[in-house]
Design an enzyme around this catalytic site. Sequence first.
Site, PDB file in Angstrom:
ATOM      1  N   TYR A   1      -2.887  -1.367  10.489  1.00  0.00           N
ATOM      2  CA  TYR A   1      -2.787  -1.537   9.030  1.00  0.00           C
ATOM      3  C   TYR A   1      -1.463  -0.979   8.504  1.00  0.00           C
ATOM      4  O   TYR A   1      -0.744  -1.642   7.750  1.00  0.00           O
ATOM      5  CB  TYR A   1      -3.977  -0.822   8.370  1.00  0.00           C
ATOM      6  CG  TYR A   1      -4.041  -0.980   6.866  1.00  0.00           C
ATOM      7  CD1 TYR A   1      -4.630  -2.100   6.291  1.00  0.00           C
ATOM      8  CD2 TYR A   1      -3.517  -0.007   6.011  1.00  0.00           C
ATOM      9  CE1 TYR A   1      -4.711  -2.241   4.913  1.00  0.00           C
ATOM     10  CE2 TYR A   1      -3.591  -0.143   4.632  1.00  0.00           C
ATOM     11  CZ  TYR A   1      -4.188  -1.264   4.091  1.00  0.00           C
ATOM     12  OH  TYR A   1      -4.253  -1.408   2.724  1.00  0.00           O
TER      13      TYR A   1
ATOM     14  N   SER B   1       0.860  -1.188   0.000  1.00  0.00           N
ATOM     15  CA  SER B   1       0.000   0.000   0.000  1.00  0.00           C
ATOM     16  C   SER B   1       0.890   1.229   0.000  1.00  0.00           C
ATOM     17  O   SER B   1       2.060   1.139   0.405  1.00  0.00           O
ATOM     18  CB  SER B   1      -0.864  -0.010   1.266  1.00  0.00           C
ATOM     19  OG  SER B   1      -1.480   1.248   1.458  1.00  0.00           O
TER      20      SER B   1
END
Length: 270
Positions: free
Chosen positions: A168, A155
């Site tokens: 996350y 990401s």
Amino acid sequence: MIHKQKKLEGQVALVTGASSGIGAGVAKALAQEGAAVVINYASSPDKAEMVQAEIKSQGGTAITFKADVSQEQEVIDMFEHIRKAFGTVDILVNNAGLQKDASFHNMTLEQWNYVLGINLTGQFLCAREAVKEFLRRGVVPERSQSAGKIICISSVHEVIPWAGHANYAASKGGVMMLMKTIAQELAPKKIRVNSIGPGAIRTPINHAAWDTPQGLQNLLKLIPAKRIGEAEDIGKAAVWLASDDSEYVNGITLFVDGGMLLYPGFEDNG
Ligand code: NAP
């Protein structure tokens, strides 16, 4: 050099979390280039079967397999199943991932462990089993110049901090160093390990950010390209990283983010 009609002809690809979003898009893109695809899922057999049906309707080969990537024995069993079905695996796309958001002081150990277990430990377990198979088989020049390829779906949050998402962001930072370390360790064995760092891609994981006009307007402020990404954008990058076109590329994160990493806050400020 061997010229193939399709870039991944004769190869077998496992895509984890391929019943939805980016994983589904990547599975379809790899199948279009001739790979036989294993559509892994955890809890959505119907969605996995829809992806399989779409691939088959276009003449591709695909099977579905249920496994929770955070569970060691389920991952081992999945690779055993793939060996029985297809003989080997050439490409792993470590995509399965999710969010359990909380402000930091309210984050429970359960929320922390759940996200790290799937997003980071899951990538470790799948990569380890894939590497065992790549080392066992070695290079088969008719299939690929590499003994195996791993693509980690990371990401932009492997580098951009994200308030309210400590679990996350930590998982994706971990994926970055896992990817680089195993790329360094396995390059002499002709195994390539790279990541794709998506920006904002239109999938169920982040629907709250794009399914209202106000949400979308706020999101687009973060994207110099002024459009949200689609799963197909990631599929194209995955095909390139899985194919011999990127044979000399190892240990990188390819950000596919419409420029999100370009500090868009400075567009008209600073
Ligand atoms: P999504 O549409 O919610 O899909 C998540 C997929 O992961 C589903 O197929 C789900 O399968 C699977 N999954 C969840 N837990 C699993 C487990 N324990 N074992 C195996 N599979 C599991 O999300 P997405 O946006 O496509 O996200 C895919 C990846 O891209 C994630 O790693 C995410 O962090 C990353 N990413 C997404 C974006 C974005 O903007 N969308 C941006 C950057 C990075 P079931 O439905 O069967 O449970």
